[in-house]
Design an enzyme around this catalytic site. Structure first.
Site, PDB file in Angstrom:
ATOM      1  N   ASP A   1      18.961  33.955  75.825  1.00  0.00           N
ATOM      2  CA  ASP A   1      19.762  34.944  76.209  1.00  0.00           C
ATOM      3  C   ASP A   1      19.688  35.092  77.637  1.00  0.00           C
ATOM      4  O   ASP A   1      18.790  34.675  78.114  1.00  0.00           O
ATOM      5  CB  ASP A   1      19.627  36.010  75.340  1.00  0.00           C
ATOM      6  CG  ASP A   1      20.484  37.303  75.821  1.00  0.00           C
ATOM      7  OD1 ASP A   1      21.760  37.066  75.676  1.00  0.00           O
ATOM      8  OD2 ASP A   1      20.013  38.561  76.343  1.00  0.00           O
TER       9      ASP A   1
ATOM     10  N   ASP B   1      20.999  38.042  79.976  1.00  0.00           N
ATOM     11  CA  ASP B   1      20.455  39.457  80.599  1.00  0.00           C
ATOM     12  C   ASP B   1      19.370  40.042  79.839  1.00  0.00           C
ATOM     13  O   ASP B   1      19.546  40.036  78.612  1.00  0.00           O
ATOM     14  CB  ASP B   1      21.808  40.417  80.435  1.00  0.00           C
ATOM     15  CG  ASP B   1      22.996  39.996  81.223  1.00  0.00           C
ATOM     16  OD1 ASP B   1      22.867  39.301  82.228  1.00  0.00           O
ATOM     17  OD2 ASP B   1      24.163  40.075  80.828  1.00  0.00           O
TER      18      ASP B   1
ATOM     19  N   HIS C   1      34.387  37.630  74.943  1.00  0.00           N
ATOM     20  CA  HIS C   1      35.448  38.909  74.153  1.00  0.00           C
ATOM     21  C   HIS C   1      34.782  40.262  74.246  1.00  0.00           C
ATOM     22  O   HIS C   1      33.774  40.525  74.386  1.00  0.00           O
ATOM     23  CB  HIS C   1      35.610  38.601  72.597  1.00  0.00           C
ATOM     24  CG  HIS C   1      36.074  37.108  72.615  1.00  0.00           C
ATOM     25  ND1 HIS C   1      35.402  35.905  72.151  1.00  0.00           N
ATOM     26  CD2 HIS C   1      37.393  36.330  72.953  1.00  0.00           C
ATOM     27  CE1 HIS C   1      36.242  34.892  72.144  1.00  0.00           C
ATOM     28  NE2 HIS C   1      37.414  35.095  72.786  1.00  0.00           N
TER      29      HIS C   1
ATOM     30  N   ARG D   1      30.622  35.727  69.326  1.00  0.00           N
ATOM     31  CA  ARG D   1      29.807  36.912  69.938  1.00  0.00           C
ATOM     32  C   ARG D   1      28.849  36.990  68.963  1.00  0.00           C
ATOM     33  O   ARG D   1      28.531  36.996  67.564  1.00  0.00           O
ATOM     34  CB  ARG D   1      30.478  38.243  69.819  1.00  0.00           C
ATOM     35  CG  ARG D   1      29.834  39.317  70.637  1.00  0.00           C
ATOM     36  CD  ARG D   1      30.694  40.646  70.518  1.00  0.00           C
ATOM     37  NE  ARG D   1      29.947  41.522  71.357  1.00  0.00           N
ATOM     38  CZ  ARG D   1      29.675  41.397  72.788  1.00  0.00           C
ATOM     39  NH1 ARG D   1      30.529  40.533  73.451  1.00  0.00           N
ATOM     40  NH2 ARG D   1      29.159  42.162  73.457  1.00  0.00           N
TER      41      ARG D   1
END
Length: 176
Positions: free
Chosen positions: A8, A10, A95, A104
């Site tokens: 990932d 962040d 999105h 997502r």
């Protein structure tokens, strides 16, 4: 087949919601967390690919354009490369958070698609994230999940940060 670590962005690679930066909307707002270049460099030595898989709802919400996001990712890759660390590809969901799209996280489409594209054995690969959605996405795709934070009941391992997780990932990959 090849192996990979899916990261990932962040909260794993860079600061988010800190005193210095709330969200990363420009390249100059990207601050690497401690030990990240070193951690990625160590993973590069044992895995065929290192990917970044990130939800970037700020695009869908209008906080930044996709071209800005691409500049942030290009900057991240270039700075890491100068440190001897390689990110092979960055994929993202642009999105809105509740759009119901397949890409997502906690959905696994981004991970599965990268796996197919690069001939990755997902069962011998790892998803590293700082939210349950990251771990769920990895599990749905068939990877092991490494959670960065205090605890996650479905993760295979939990560590405070990426550099702390690397030794476990490398050791686990040898025995799997």
């Amino acid at each position: 087949m090849k192996t990979a670590v899916f990261l990932d962005r962040d909260g794993v690679i860079n600061e988010v919601l800190t005193e210095r930066v709330k969200f990363v909307n420009k390249p100059e707002q990207l601050y690497f967390l401690q030990g990240v270049p070193e951690a990625i460099k160590k993973l590069n030595a044992s895995f065929d690919h290192i990917f970044v898989v990130t939800n970037q709802g700020g695009v869908g919400l209008g906080f930044m354009k996709e071209s800005q996001l691409q500049r942030i990712h290009d900057h991240m890759i270039a700075v890491l490369k100068k440190e001897g660390a390689t990110i092979h590809e960055v994929v993202y969901c642009p999105h809105k958070p509740k759009s119901g799209c397949a890409c997502r996280k906690p959905n696994s489409k981004l991970i599965v698609d990268l796996g197919k594209k690069y001939n990755v054995d997902l069962s011998k690969s790892y998803m590293v994230g700082d939210t349950d959605t990251d771990i769920i996405a990895g599990k749905k795709a068939g990877t092991k999940g490494v959670f960065l934070g205090k605890s996650d009941p479905i993760a295979d391992a939990v560590f405070p940060d990426l550099i702390s997780a690397v030794e476990w990932i490398l050791q686990d990959a040898k025995t799997s």
